[in-house]
Design a protein around this motif. Structure first.
Motif, PDB file in Angstrom:
ATOM      1  N   ASP A 130       8.778 -18.004  -0.333  1.00 61.43           N
ATOM      2  CA  ASP A 130       7.414 -18.177   0.187  1.00 61.43           C
ATOM      3  C   ASP A 130       6.648 -16.880   0.379  1.00 61.43           C
ATOM      4  N   VAL A 131       7.125 -15.768  -0.222  1.00 60.00           N
ATOM      5  CA  VAL A 131       6.347 -14.523  -0.148  1.00 60.00           C
ATOM      6  C   VAL A 131       5.910 -14.153  -1.561  1.00 60.00           C
ATOM      7  N   SER A 132       4.622 -13.924  -1.712  1.00 55.55           N
ATOM      8  CA  SER A 132       4.101 -13.581  -3.026  1.00 55.55           C
ATOM      9  C   SER A 132       3.228 -12.330  -2.918  1.00 55.55           C
ATOM     10  N   VAL A 133       3.495 -11.338  -3.792  1.00 56.47           N
ATOM     11  CA  VAL A 133       2.680 -10.120  -3.772  1.00 56.47           C
ATOM     12  C   VAL A 133       1.356 -10.430  -4.470  1.00 56.47           C
ATOM     13  N   VAL A 134       0.262 -10.292  -3.716  1.00 58.08           N
ATOM     14  CA  VAL A 134      -1.051 -10.640  -4.279  1.00 58.08           C
ATOM     15  C   VAL A 134      -1.883  -9.416  -4.632  1.00 58.08           C
ATOM     16  N   ALA A 135      -1.512  -8.246  -4.079  1.00 59.66           N
ATOM     17  CA  ALA A 135      -2.318  -7.054  -4.350  1.00 59.66           C
ATOM     18  C   ALA A 135      -1.506  -5.803  -4.056  1.00 59.66           C
ATOM     19  N   THR A 136      -1.892  -4.711  -4.718  1.00 57.44           N
ATOM     20  CA  THR A 136      -1.319  -3.407  -4.396  1.00 57.44           C
ATOM     21  C   THR A 136      -2.479  -2.414  -4.287  1.00 57.44           C
ATOM     22  N   ALA A 137      -2.251  -1.315  -3.537  1.00 59.74           N
ATOM     23  CA  ALA A 137      -3.290  -0.293  -3.393  1.00 59.74           C
ATOM     24  C   ALA A 137      -2.638   1.071  -3.252  1.00 59.74           C
ATOM     25  N   GLY A 138      -3.316   2.114  -3.760  1.00 63.61           N
ATOM     26  CA  GLY A 138      -2.748   3.459  -3.789  1.00 63.61           C
ATOM     27  C   GLY A 138      -3.227   4.363  -2.671  1.00 63.61           C
ATOM     28  N   ASN A 139      -4.165   3.889  -1.857  1.00 65.90           N
ATOM     29  CA  ASN A 139      -4.591   4.667  -0.683  1.00 65.90           C
ATOM     30  C   ASN A 139      -5.300   3.733   0.290  1.00 65.90           C
ATOM     31  N   GLY A 140      -5.641   4.254   1.442  1.00 67.73           N
ATOM     32  CA  GLY A 140      -6.203   3.422   2.492  1.00 67.73           C
ATOM     33  C   GLY A 140      -7.541   2.792   2.125  1.00 67.73           C
ATOM     34  N   LEU A 141      -8.388   3.564   1.462  1.00 64.36           N
ATOM     35  CA  LEU A 141      -9.712   3.027   1.100  1.00 64.36           C
ATOM     36  C   LEU A 141      -9.569   1.865   0.124  1.00 64.36           C
ATOM     37  N   ASP A 165       2.279   2.584   3.594  1.00 63.24           N
ATOM     38  CA  ASP A 165       2.725   3.981   3.625  1.00 63.24           C
ATOM     39  C   ASP A 165       1.863   4.730   4.645  1.00 63.24           C
ATOM     40  N   ILE A 166       2.297   5.903   5.081  1.00 60.87           N
ATOM     41  CA  ILE A 166       1.436   6.683   5.994  1.00 60.87           C
ATOM     42  C   ILE A 166       0.761   7.847   5.277  1.00 60.87           C
ATOM     43  N   THR A 167       1.571   8.699   4.615  1.00 64.61           N
ATOM     44  CA  THR A 167       0.989   9.904   4.014  1.00 64.61           C
ATOM     45  C   THR A 167       0.330   9.548   2.689  1.00 64.61           C
ATOM     46  N   MET A 168      -0.983   9.406   2.717  1.00 60.34           N
ATOM     47  CA  MET A 168      -1.734   9.030   1.510  1.00 60.34           C
ATOM     48  C   MET A 168      -3.051   9.793   1.497  1.00 60.34           C
ATOM     49  N   PRO A 169      -3.619  10.027   0.319  1.00 61.84           N
ATOM     50  CA  PRO A 169      -4.919  10.689   0.257  1.00 61.84           C
ATOM     51  C   PRO A 169      -6.049   9.747   0.701  1.00 61.84           C
ATOM     52  N   HIS A 170      -7.193  10.314   0.989  1.00 62.00           N
ATOM     53  CA  HIS A 170      -8.452   9.598   1.320  1.00 62.00           C
ATOM     54  C   HIS A 170      -8.421   8.945   2.705  1.00 62.00           C
ATOM     55  N   MET A 171      -7.521   7.997   2.929  1.00 58.16           N
ATOM     56  CA  MET A 171      -7.383   7.421   4.275  1.00 58.16           C
ATOM     57  C   MET A 171      -5.902   7.204   4.497  1.00 58.16           C
ATOM     58  N   ASP A 172      -5.348   7.798   5.579  1.00 57.20           N
ATOM     59  CA  ASP A 172      -3.893   7.656   5.751  1.00 57.20           C
ATOM     60  C   ASP A 172      -3.538   6.276   6.295  1.00 57.20           C
ATOM     61  N   GLY A 173      -2.237   6.011   6.353  1.00 57.74           N
ATOM     62  CA  GLY A 173      -1.772   4.674   6.699  1.00 57.74           C
ATOM     63  C   GLY A 173      -2.078   4.264   8.131  1.00 57.74           C
ATOM     64  N   ILE A 174      -2.071   5.228   9.054  1.00 58.23           N
ATOM     65  CA  ILE A 174      -2.356   4.887  10.460  1.00 58.23           C
ATOM     66  C   ILE A 174      -3.817   4.442  10.585  1.00 58.23           C
ATOM     67  N   GLN A 175      -4.717   5.194   9.947  1.00 58.86           N
ATOM     68  CA  GLN A 175      -6.142   4.807   9.975  1.00 58.86           C
ATOM     69  C   GLN A 175      -6.334   3.455   9.302  1.00 58.86           C
ATOM     70  N   VAL A 210       0.854  -1.200   0.000  1.00 54.22           N
ATOM     71  CA  VAL A 210       0.000   0.000   0.000  1.00 54.22           C
ATOM     72  C   VAL A 210       0.889   1.248   0.000  1.00 54.22           C
ATOM     73  N   ASP A 211       0.803   2.037  -1.054  1.00 51.26           N
ATOM     74  CA  ASP A 211       1.583   3.278  -1.142  1.00 51.26           C
ATOM     75  C   ASP A 211       0.926   4.132  -2.224  1.00 51.26           C
ATOM     76  N   ASP A 212       0.872   5.448  -2.014  1.00 50.14           N
ATOM     77  CA  ASP A 212       0.247   6.285  -3.056  1.00 50.14           C
ATOM     78  C   ASP A 212       1.188   6.525  -4.236  1.00 50.14           C
ATOM     79  N   SER A 213       2.433   6.127  -4.118  1.00 52.77           N
ATOM     80  CA  SER A 213       3.365   6.275  -5.238  1.00 52.77           C
ATOM     81  C   SER A 213       3.429   4.976  -6.044  1.00 52.77           C
ATOM     82  N   ASN A 214       3.081   5.097  -7.309  1.00 56.82           N
ATOM     83  CA  ASN A 214       3.136   3.932  -8.201  1.00 56.82           C
ATOM     84  C   ASN A 214       4.561   3.383  -8.308  1.00 56.82           C
TER      85      ASN A 214
END
Lengths: 151, 120
Positions: free
Chosen positions: B25-36, B53-63, B7-11
């Motif tokens: 044994d680690v496989s990336v299954v999904a990515t997301a650009g903001n908390g929502l 990530d923490i600083t992201m639009p819509h919903m930040d990383g802590i939330q 999860v990070d707002d930077s592509n």
């Protein structure tokens, strides 16, 4: 904004390029710029600052430098879209890292990215703004810090 | 196989993390650009671990950490942020994150942090 604030950003810029590539950047002597001057390369990432300081911090860089940085980091898609993303991420990283010294009340916004010359000037009137020139490989970019203490 | 979501707002950061993850044994299954988006993708892909990530639009990383842990309390979360002050790292841990990695990072630092996250 005092000498120590500038030192925080100079050290941050040096650390960033040391960390993301095997070629360190040379950070040149910062200088003052007035609000009606502008220093803008092809892509600019702007971070709004609030909390214990107010103003903005922007990182501006030429397209070839950003393309090279993308390449060095193994990014196969060397596009303008990714250059925009990269310049915003550098601005975010340099501003966010400054909280190590300036504290958690140095609040940063998500980056706003501009491509080309903006219609409006980026520097806040009344703030002293410093340009920190950054030389990396054959490219020159700049970190512009325009801050004043809040309260 | 451990399922990882990034999860990070930077592509470019999302793609970089995806390229650099180099653990068995680690496989990336999904990515997301903001908390929502992360919450939506989490429900869909049910990852075991998340880089956040923490600083992201819509919903930040802590939330978002709180939201994901409400969905599944044993999710392992590594916060990866440019916010380099101790208070932010402590807040992330207090909200339930399991580790904190400061940007910029290199390949070794990322994989060591992920290894620690998954071994805990």
């Amino acid at each position: 904004m005092n000498e120590n604030d500038i030192k925080v950003f100079v050290e941050g810029a040096t650390h960033y390029f040391q960390h993301v590539s095997d070629e360190p950047a040379v950070v040149q002597v910062p200088y003052l710029i007035s609000h009606n001057e502008s220093l803008i390369y092809d892509f600019t990432g702007i971070i709004g600052i609030s909390g214990n300081r107010r103003g903005n911090v922007y990182f501006t860089a030429p397209r070839p430098m950003l393309k090279f940085l993308l390449m060095v980091q193994g990014e196969p898609e060397i596009t303008d879209e990714n250059c925009s993303d990269m310049v915003g991420e550098i601005a975010n990283t340099l501003s966010g890292n400054a909280r190590r010294d300036l504290g958690k009340d140095f609040m940063i916004s998500v980056p706003v990215v501009l491509q080309g010359k903006p219609e409006q000037l980026l520097l806040a009137k009344g703030n002293r703004s410093f340009v920190i020139p950054i030389q990396w490989r054959q490219y020159t970019a700049a970190l512009v810090v325009s801050l004043e203490k809040n309260g | 196989m451990i399922k990882l979501m990034i999860v990070d707002d930077s592509n470019t950061i999302r793609r970089r993390i995806e390229r650099l993850v180099n653990l068995n044994d680690v496989s990336v299954v999904a990515t997301a650009g903001n908390g929502l988006e992360a919450v939506r993708m989490f429900k869909k892909h049910q990852p075991d671990a998340v880089t956040m990530d923490i600083t992201m639009p819509h919903m930040d990383g802590i939330q978002c950490v709180e939201a994901l842990l409400r969905l599944r309390a044993d999710t392992r979360i590594l916060v990866i942020s440019a916010l380099a002050d101790k208070a932010t790292a402590l807040e992330a841990i207090k909200k339930g994150a399991n580790g904190f990695l400061c940007k910029p990072f290199n390949e070794d630092e990322l994989n060591e942090a992920l290894q620690e996250l998954l071994e805990d």
